[in-house]
Enzyme design. Sequence first.
Site, mmCIF file in Angstrom:
data_model
loop_
_atom_site.group_PDB
_atom_site.id
_atom_site.type_symbol
_atom_site.label_atom_id
_atom_site.label_comp_id
_atom_site.label_asym_id
_atom_site.label_seq_id
_atom_site.Cartn_x
_atom_site.Cartn_y
_atom_site.Cartn_z
ATOM 1 C CD GLU A 109 -4.226 0.940 -2.577
ATOM 2 O OE1 GLU A 109 -4.249 1.000 -1.326
ATOM 3 O OE2 GLU A 109 -3.443 0.219 -3.212
ATOM 4 C CG PHE A 127 -0.830 -12.546 -5.753
ATOM 5 C CD1 PHE A 127 -0.756 -12.638 -4.369
ATOM 6 C CD2 PHE A 127 -0.233 -11.459 -6.377
ATOM 7 C CE1 PHE A 127 -0.103 -11.668 -3.624
ATOM 8 C CE2 PHE A 127 0.419 -10.483 -5.634
ATOM 9 C CZ PHE A 127 0.482 -10.590 -4.257
ATOM 10 C CD GLN A 128 -1.696 -7.748 -5.142
ATOM 11 O OE1 GLN A 128 -1.560 -7.259 -6.259
ATOM 12 N NE2 GLN A 128 -1.138 -7.203 -4.065
ATOM 13 C CE LYS A 175 0.201 -7.164 -15.652
ATOM 14 N NZ LYS A 175 1.243 -7.590 -14.705
ATOM 15 C CG MET A 192 -20.647 12.797 17.563
ATOM 16 S SD MET A 192 -21.480 14.273 18.198
ATOM 17 C CE MET A 192 -21.388 15.361 16.784
#
Lengths: 569, 163
Positions: free
Chosen positions: A53, A115-116, A165, A481
């Site tokens: 993502e 969940f999630q 949802k 760096m």
Amino acid sequence: MADLELTGAEIVVSCLRDEGVKHLFGYPGGAVLNIYDEIYKQHDFKHILVRHEQAAVHAADAYSRSTGEVGVAIVTSGPGATNAVTGIATAYMDSIPMVVISGQVPTPAIGQDAFQEVDMVGITRPCVKHNFLVRDVRDLAVTIKKAFYIAASGRPGPVVVDIPKDVTQHRCVYEYPKSVSMRSYNPTSKGHAGQIKKAAQMLLEAKRPMIYTGGGVILGNAAARVTELIRLLGYPTTSTLMGLGGYPSPDPLFLGMLGMHGTIEANMAMQHCDVLLAVGARFDDRVIGNPKHFAKEARRIIHIDVDPSSISKRVRVDIPIVGDVVQVLDEVIRLVQADSVKPDAEALNAWWAQIELWRAQDCLKYDRSASVIKPQFVIEKLYEVTQGDAYVTSDVGQHQMWAAQYYQFDKPRRWINSGGLGTMGFGLPAAMGVQMAHPEAMVACVTGEGSIQMNIQELSTCKEWNLPIKVVLLNNGYLGMVRQWQQFFYEERYAESYMNSLPDFVKLAEAYGHVGITIDKPEDVEPALRDAFGKYKDRLVFLNFLTDPRENVFPMIPAGKGLSEMILL
Amino acid sequence: MRHILSLLMENESGALSRVAGLFSARAYNIESLTVAPTEDATLSRMTIVTRGSTDVIEQITKQLNKLIDVVKVQDLTDGSHIERELMLVKVRATGDQREEMKRLADIFRGRILDVSDKTYTIELTGPGSKLDAFLHAVEPSTILETVRTGASGIGRGDRIMKI
């Protein structure tokens, strides 16, 4: 037709269509399945499936940077949402207009540790311009409209729309608002006329003028106006990392980038000017170093910015002008042209003579006779081979600074990098976003062997879409760096900055279905680049340049020091 | 310098957290913060008491204005204004102290809201300094519990904050 009820998922897709979205970067998951089902059924925009993502958000971000349009990404709830956060913060720090749609667990499950589930609005609050949780399907269309409006107006930034949802299942009549107005949000666009007049006078009275432009010039589409004003006045000009391409880099009036790795002439002129015009820049720590040191020299400052909170934040200014950069500069140009007072030619000549002495130190010189590949040389050759016409994305570190210093950007929106947040792993997904927006353009991702491994899985997305990106890996075997700072400030204790057990990048590129080439001799640099942009024009080419492991980025201002306290080669 | 900032903001869920988050993220100081809806139910009015130099207060004001939910910001301390805070204080009131505590409450124009055989609960209203003064006037060991609302402020006379 007007009474037809749509589901929330259909509404999301309809909104994106009506907003004119052409590309959507994302990754499906439970909470957004209804939306994905509608994405499947439509043909108005393309969905680009990434492999992580974070990459979706970087790609949408770079899509926006290279086009000026609002980038759009979609992720699922929970881990999908948290993976997106680095991308959102990256866009926030560089003021990139973006809308990120995240799925959320159904409304009755919110707060139940479902969940999630993650509190996306809470988690992103400090790194978005604004965010919304849509609890009612009837608010969905207007919320998405507001999200696009807020993202693109004023000082741009990312906006998150979190959609539970069940809201994507509920139905209501769909109507996409043509416009929205919000009593609490009215960005200023027209600058104060009196202030602009004073600014024009101050500019014309300057003996040692300097013009300092930033990312706001790019974001505000003001490159042409800035260029007109600079040429009209004949004043020296510099740019921040984010502003490169706002004024043509090869032009003699341009003194190079300023700041921590800026040129001597840019930093010294910035420190010693008597009138400074700052346009869409914010005097940040990597640009002026220590504000106390900066304030030691007296100078008068005019600051044009669309965001009032950027003005007098780190440096007090004399003439603040809040407004759209193009509108303000139009007015400044008009006044300068109309004024009978002209710049003091004698003073200006003396000032330029001083600047030329600084410039003569040739601070970007490097050893061109070396038998190992110098990273600067690779960037110079990249510039030559692409004739300065490529979109260059980068990751973060030494390679980023070399790309900024040696690729002579002469157009806006060509230099795509994470300046504010400094996000390693940005470059490859950014190149995907750019290439999707500009299928015919040359796109190079300048990267390091540390950064590229932070989102290397996207080579798979590139294969799926046949994106002919050229990965220009400056492989010095170090987190360069970090190593440079350890060499200068930690008595060469190289803690965890050497990356042994690097993969065979050629085989890796080939495993993903791309072309891989390793280059270890200076004389092979240009032929390899020519092959990449010629023979392999239509392929992704992974160029693994084995470069000098001891090379450092110069000049360098140590953190906390002032503009005139540079370390030189 | 102590400043009292008045905000009108959209009465939306999460608006308070945006303000509180801004102060903690940018390391600004909050002495007190009160918020409640106004006569227009879509708007909340917030009073924040903060401390900082002129530059810091300027940045706080700008940053607050930048929040999308914030409709208006005013620094009340820029002009003449009234500030009031409410305190409920529960004190031990037994024997001789009972009468003494009643007198002290009267002097501060406090009201006794609740009485038990051992305690008084006193309501006091005024600027924060007056509430502090009361607490200093009372023998510390007699104070059982205090709760304060933080300051609410409003401009004097024609100084009106409305949209």
